[in-house]
Design a protein around this motif. Sequence first.
Motif, PDB file in Angstrom:
ATOM      1  N   UNK A  85       0.822  -1.214   0.000  1.00 28.34           N
ATOM      2  CA  UNK A  85       0.000   0.000   0.000  1.00 28.34           C
ATOM      3  C   UNK A  85       0.859   1.268   0.000  1.00 28.34           C
ATOM      4  N   UNK A  86       2.161   1.089  -0.062  1.00 25.25           N
ATOM      5  CA  UNK A  86       3.098   2.207  -0.047  1.00 25.25           C
ATOM      6  C   UNK A  86       2.917   3.085   1.199  1.00 25.25           C
ATOM      7  N   UNK A  87       2.688   2.438   2.345  1.00 28.23           N
ATOM      8  CA  UNK A  87       2.529   3.193   3.594  1.00 28.23           C
ATOM      9  C   UNK A  87       3.354   2.589   4.729  1.00 28.23           C
ATOM     10  N   UNK A  88       4.458   1.934   4.367  1.00 25.54           N
ATOM     11  CA  UNK A  88       5.284   1.270   5.393  1.00 25.54           C
ATOM     12  C   UNK A  88       5.996   2.244   6.319  1.00 25.54           C
ATOM     13  N   UNK A  89       6.058   3.535   5.907  1.00 25.25           N
ATOM     14  CA  UNK A  89       6.752   4.514   6.743  1.00 25.25           C
ATOM     15  C   UNK A  89       6.104   4.662   8.121  1.00 25.25           C
ATOM     16  N   UNK A  90       4.792   4.450   8.210  1.00 24.87           N
ATOM     17  CA  UNK A  90       4.121   4.575   9.509  1.00 24.87           C
ATOM     18  C   UNK A  90       4.640   3.536  10.507  1.00 24.87           C
ATOM     19  N   UNK A  91       4.730   2.291  10.067  1.00 25.89           N
ATOM     20  CA  UNK A  91       5.223   1.232  10.945  1.00 25.89           C
ATOM     21  C   UNK A  91       6.712   1.422  11.225  1.00 25.89           C
ATOM     22  N   UNK A 171      -6.163  -7.425   7.868  1.00 21.93           N
ATOM     23  CA  UNK A 171      -6.905  -8.628   8.260  1.00 21.93           C
ATOM     24  C   UNK A 171      -7.812  -9.132   7.138  1.00 21.93           C
ATOM     25  N   UNK A 172      -8.269  -8.217   6.279  1.00 20.38           N
ATOM     26  CA  UNK A 172      -9.158  -8.603   5.183  1.00 20.38           C
ATOM     27  C   UNK A 172      -8.386  -8.958   3.901  1.00 20.38           C
ATOM     28  N   UNK A 173      -7.072  -8.761   3.925  1.00 16.40           N
ATOM     29  CA  UNK A 173      -6.281  -9.015   2.727  1.00 16.40           C
ATOM     30  C   UNK A 173      -6.255 -10.501   2.396  1.00 16.40           C
ATOM     31  N   UNK A 174      -6.248 -10.837   1.110  1.00 17.03           N
ATOM     32  CA  UNK A 174      -6.204 -12.247   0.705  1.00 17.03           C
ATOM     33  C   UNK A 174      -4.996 -12.975   1.292  1.00 17.03           C
ATOM     34  N   UNK A 176      -3.376 -12.443   4.205  1.00 18.69           N
ATOM     35  CA  UNK A 176      -3.553 -12.823   5.607  1.00 18.69           C
ATOM     36  C   UNK A 176      -4.664 -13.851   5.760  1.00 18.69           C
ATOM     37  N   UNK A 177      -5.760 -13.690   5.046  1.00 16.99           N
ATOM     38  CA  UNK A 177      -6.866 -14.645   5.173  1.00 16.99           C
ATOM     39  C   UNK A 177      -6.426 -16.049   4.774  1.00 16.99           C
ATOM     40  N   UNK A 178      -5.611 -16.135   3.742  1.00 14.09           N
ATOM     41  CA  UNK A 178      -5.086 -17.424   3.312  1.00 14.09           C
ATOM     42  C   UNK A 178      -4.168 -18.005   4.392  1.00 14.09           C
ATOM     43  N   UNK A 179      -3.313 -17.150   4.952  1.00 13.28           N
ATOM     44  CA  UNK A 179      -2.386 -17.586   5.988  1.00 13.28           C
ATOM     45  C   UNK A 179      -3.142 -18.041   7.237  1.00 13.28           C
ATOM     46  N   UNK A 180      -4.190 -17.297   7.612  1.00 17.24           N
ATOM     47  CA  UNK A 180      -4.988 -17.649   8.789  1.00 17.24           C
ATOM     48  C   UNK A 180      -5.714 -18.978   8.585  1.00 17.24           C
ATOM     49  N   UNK A 181      -6.191 -19.211   7.371  1.00 19.66           N
ATOM     50  CA  UNK A 181      -6.860 -20.481   7.069  1.00 19.66           C
ATOM     51  C   UNK A 181      -5.875 -21.637   7.203  1.00 19.66           C
TER      52      UNK A 181
END
Length: 201
Positions: A85-91, A171-174, A176-181
């Motif tokens: 998302x090009x927003x890694x600077x926040x983390x 959490x809604x990203x494909x 993470x959802x795949x990893x959680x499954x």
Amino acid sequence: MCRTLSAFPTTCLERAKEFKTRLGIFLHKSDLGSDTGNVGKLEWNSKHSKEGNFSEDVLGWRESFDLLLSSKNGVAAFHAFLKTEFSEENLEFWLACEEFKKIRSATKLASRAHRIFEEFICSDAPKEVNIDHETRELTRTNLQAATATCFDVAQGKTRTLMEKDSYPRFLKSPAYRDLAAQASATSSCLSSCSPAEPLHT
């Protein structure tokens, strides 16, 4: 009862291996530098780590943002997502502040404070975070007598932004959802093994 991994049904072994592979791919997308503690490194290199622990770790990320941030693998996975998302600077700013608070030398504290400000806070910074003008000026003022808390307000606002905005999308990203499954399937499979008889890797 299963005493070793070789005693597992083939499907359990396959699920555990597939889960490890997927988690590895996810985490290797994160390439945080040394200033953030090399959180991109995989934790399962430890001889004490078990597949079940990784499953619980991954599933815990959706319980709260705090659990995500307290997990090295969680931070690495979240960073990999933020990069898409090009927003890694926040983390990266949040992590830099966490490391900054551990500095005990006043000289190093002042030097590191200015580096963080130049990298993340000042206008046109290479990794400028999204904070309001008032917070930016407050932080600039705090640098005149740098202490371990001089970034607290800016860090808090950045954290809130990630928790309210980026975290739900993660959490809604494909990915993470795949990893959680996969984690759920692996956890269910491994739970059939007696806790008294740990897995041997």
